[in-house]
Design a protein around this motif. Structure first.
Motif, PDB file in Angstrom:
ATOM      1  N   GLU A 241      43.125  35.308  38.913  1.00  9.96           N
ATOM      2  CA  GLU A 241      44.663  35.738  39.284  1.00  9.96           C
ATOM      3  C   GLU A 241      44.749  36.869  38.152  1.00  9.96           C
ATOM      4  N   GLY A 242      45.711  37.728  38.507  1.00 13.81           N
ATOM      5  CA  GLY A 242      46.401  38.791  37.439  1.00 13.81           C
ATOM      6  C   GLY A 242      45.317  39.999  37.193  1.00 13.81           C
ATOM      7  N   THR A 243      45.788  40.848  36.450  1.00 14.92           N
ATOM      8  CA  THR A 243      44.852  42.303  36.457  1.00 14.92           C
ATOM      9  C   THR A 243      45.225  42.448  34.845  1.00 14.92           C
ATOM     10  N   GLY A 244      44.291  43.202  34.463  1.00  9.55           N
ATOM     11  CA  GLY A 244      44.343  43.569  32.933  1.00  9.55           C
ATOM     12  C   GLY A 244      42.786  43.024  32.350  1.00  9.55           C
ATOM     13  N   THR A 245      43.031  42.948  30.894  1.00 10.99           N
ATOM     14  CA  THR A 245      41.756  42.718  30.295  1.00 10.99           C
ATOM     15  C   THR A 245      41.611  41.124  30.574  1.00 10.99           C
ATOM     16  N   PRO A 246      40.189  41.023  30.737  1.00  7.24           N
ATOM     17  CA  PRO A 246      39.895  39.773  31.321  1.00  7.24           C
ATOM     18  C   PRO A 246      39.730  38.450  30.302  1.00  7.24           C
ATOM     19  N   VAL A 247      40.283  37.377  30.614  1.00  5.25           N
ATOM     20  CA  VAL A 247      40.355  36.142  29.951  1.00  5.25           C
ATOM     21  C   VAL A 247      39.653  35.044  30.502  1.00  5.25           C
ATOM     22  N   LEU A 248      38.935  34.394  30.039  1.00  9.26           N
ATOM     23  CA  LEU A 248      38.035  33.089  30.555  1.00  9.26           C
ATOM     24  C   LEU A 248      38.723  31.930  29.893  1.00  9.26           C
TER      25      LEU A 248
ATOM     26  N   LEU B 205      28.603  33.251  30.937  1.00 11.05           N
ATOM     27  CA  LEU B 205      28.316  34.548  30.896  1.00 11.05           C
ATOM     28  C   LEU B 205      27.933  35.128  32.211  1.00 11.05           C
ATOM     29  N   ALA B 206      27.011  34.335  33.051  1.00 12.61           N
ATOM     30  CA  ALA B 206      26.565  34.836  34.412  1.00 12.61           C
ATOM     31  C   ALA B 206      27.745  35.009  35.227  1.00 12.61           C
ATOM     32  N   LEU B 207      28.684  34.350  35.212  1.00 13.91           N
ATOM     33  CA  LEU B 207      30.022  34.133  36.256  1.00 13.91           C
ATOM     34  C   LEU B 207      30.970  35.620  35.628  1.00 13.91           C
ATOM     35  N   MET B 208      31.069  35.788  34.526  1.00 13.52           N
ATOM     36  CA  MET B 208      31.821  36.963  34.167  1.00 13.52           C
ATOM     37  C   MET B 208      31.076  38.361  34.411  1.00 13.52           C
ATOM     38  N   HIS B 209      29.500  38.310  34.166  1.00 12.50           N
ATOM     39  CA  HIS B 209      28.908  39.352  34.566  1.00 12.50           C
ATOM     40  C   HIS B 209      29.243  39.810  36.385  1.00 12.50           C
ATOM     41  N   SER B 210      28.895  38.455  37.071  1.00 12.57           N
ATOM     42  CA  SER B 210      29.031  38.749  38.437  1.00 12.57           C
ATOM     43  C   SER B 210      30.195  39.319  38.846  1.00 12.57           C
ATOM     44  N   LEU B 211      31.312  39.102  37.949  1.00 13.95           N
ATOM     45  CA  LEU B 211      32.770  39.461  38.418  1.00 13.95           C
ATOM     46  C   LEU B 211      32.833  40.992  37.863  1.00 13.95           C
ATOM     47  N   GLY B 212      32.129  41.462  36.971  1.00 12.49           N
ATOM     48  CA  GLY B 212      32.207  42.989  36.448  1.00 12.49           C
ATOM     49  C   GLY B 212      32.818  42.926  35.309  1.00 12.49           C
ATOM     50  N   HIS B 213      32.888  41.874  34.535  1.00  8.08           N
ATOM     51  CA  HIS B 213      33.143  41.870  33.255  1.00  8.08           C
ATOM     52  C   HIS B 213      32.271  41.870  32.260  1.00  8.08           C
ATOM     53  N   ASP B 214      32.168  43.044  31.619  1.00  9.59           N
ATOM     54  CA  ASP B 214      30.942  43.216  30.551  1.00  9.59           C
ATOM     55  C   ASP B 214      31.409  42.598  29.115  1.00  9.59           C
ATOM     56  N   SER B 215      32.794  42.600  28.784  1.00 12.09           N
ATOM     57  CA  SER B 215      33.163  42.097  27.631  1.00 12.09           C
ATOM     58  C   SER B 215      34.565  41.226  28.246  1.00 12.09           C
ATOM     59  N   PHE B 216      34.831  39.898  27.222  1.00 11.27           N
ATOM     60  CA  PHE B 216      36.415  39.206  27.604  1.00 11.27           C
ATOM     61  C   PHE B 216      36.493  38.713  26.522  1.00 11.27           C
ATOM     62  N   ALA B 217      37.621  37.934  26.556  1.00 13.06           N
ATOM     63  CA  ALA B 217      38.289  36.884  25.605  1.00 13.06           C
ATOM     64  C   ALA B 217      37.842  35.580  26.262  1.00 13.06           C
ATOM     65  N   VAL B 218      37.710  34.501  25.558  1.00 14.48           N
ATOM     66  CA  VAL B 218      37.560  33.244  25.919  1.00 14.48           C
ATOM     67  C   VAL B 218      38.353  32.277  25.342  1.00 14.48           C
TER      68      VAL B 218
ATOM     69  N   LYS C 199      29.694  40.168  23.761  1.00  8.63           N
ATOM     70  CA  LYS C 199      30.367  40.065  25.106  1.00  8.63           C
ATOM     71  C   LYS C 199      31.656  39.500  24.832  1.00  8.63           C
ATOM     72  N   ILE C 200      31.972  38.786  23.582  1.00  7.82           N
ATOM     73  CA  ILE C 200      33.069  38.401  23.389  1.00  7.82           C
ATOM     74  C   ILE C 200      34.040  39.021  22.674  1.00  7.82           C
ATOM     75  N   ASP C 201      35.474  39.427  23.137  1.00  7.24           N
ATOM     76  CA  ASP C 201      36.108  40.374  22.171  1.00  7.24           C
ATOM     77  C   ASP C 201      37.115  39.216  21.410  1.00  7.24           C
ATOM     78  N   ARG C 202      37.494  38.207  21.814  1.00  9.47           N
ATOM     79  CA  ARG C 202      38.386  37.237  20.896  1.00  9.47           C
ATOM     80  C   ARG C 202      37.959  35.740  21.506  1.00  9.47           C
ATOM     81  N   LEU C 203      38.147  34.778  20.688  1.00  7.59           N
ATOM     82  CA  LEU C 203      37.843  33.494  20.815  1.00  7.59           C
ATOM     83  C   LEU C 203      38.980  32.577  20.496  1.00  7.59           C
ATOM     84  N   VAL C 204      39.497  31.958  21.365  1.00  7.22           N
ATOM     85  CA  VAL C 204      40.384  30.805  21.015  1.00  7.22           C
ATOM     86  C   VAL C 204      39.872  29.494  21.256  1.00  7.22           C
TER      87      VAL C 204
END
Length: 156
Positions: free
Chosen positions: A18-25, A81-94, A114-119
């Motif tokens: 859901e949503g748009t913008g920078t990806p968060v897993l 990692l494979a999920l986010m890659h398959s959705l077109g996200h090369d880097s993301f917050a988790v 691959k990880i911009d920010r970690l929570v």
């Protein structure tokens, strides 16, 4: 917002996006499912693309392995990692809670580019992460505002 099933090498994950913008897993805890994030996901989706899977062996995701810990945790890292890659996200917050926090921390440690920010919520991030990290505890003060602010700093 919609649910889908994403086939990876030896596992099929149930995923909600859901949503748009920078990806968060968002990664749920032990004995949980992606619904654990129902209160928070819409708040994040206002500024982020939110991806929340059921981890391997939980909820609607399959568990095509006989591996125990820590090998199963490593497989969950590779699934994410494979999920986010398959959705077109090369880097993301988790963001991970409990078991998801351990998977998130290991993901950041093993794949730091691959990880911009970690929570990490209700877990100790081991090994120590090398990325900007926010560690939160459910029993402490309300953390929704801190989480949104921390992830929002990434979008600037």
């Amino acid at each position: 917002m919609f649910d889908e099933r994403v086939d990876l090498w030896d596992v099929t994950l149930r995923v909600r996006r859901e949503g748009t913008g920078t990806p968060v897993l968002l990664l749920h805890g032990h004995a949980g499912t992606l619904e654990a994030w129902d209160p928070l996901a819409p708040l994040l989706a206002a500024r982020h693309t939110v991806v929340r899977p059921d981890l391997r062996g939980y909820g609607g995701s399959s568990r095509e392995t006989d591996e125990g810990w820590p090998a199963l945790e490593h497989e969950m890292v590779l699934d994410c990692l494979a999920l986010m890659h398959s959705l077109g996200h090369d880097s993301f917050a988790v963001v991970g809670r409990d078991l998801g926090g351990h998977v998130a921390a290991r993901l950041a440690a093993e794949h730091p580019t691959k990880i911009d920010r970690l929570v990490v919520i209700d877990a100790v991030p081991l090994p120590p992460p090398t990325r900007p990290t926010l560690t939160l505890w459910s029993g402490g003060p309300p953390f929704t505002e801190s989480l949104i602010a921390f992830l929002g700093a990434q979008a600037r």
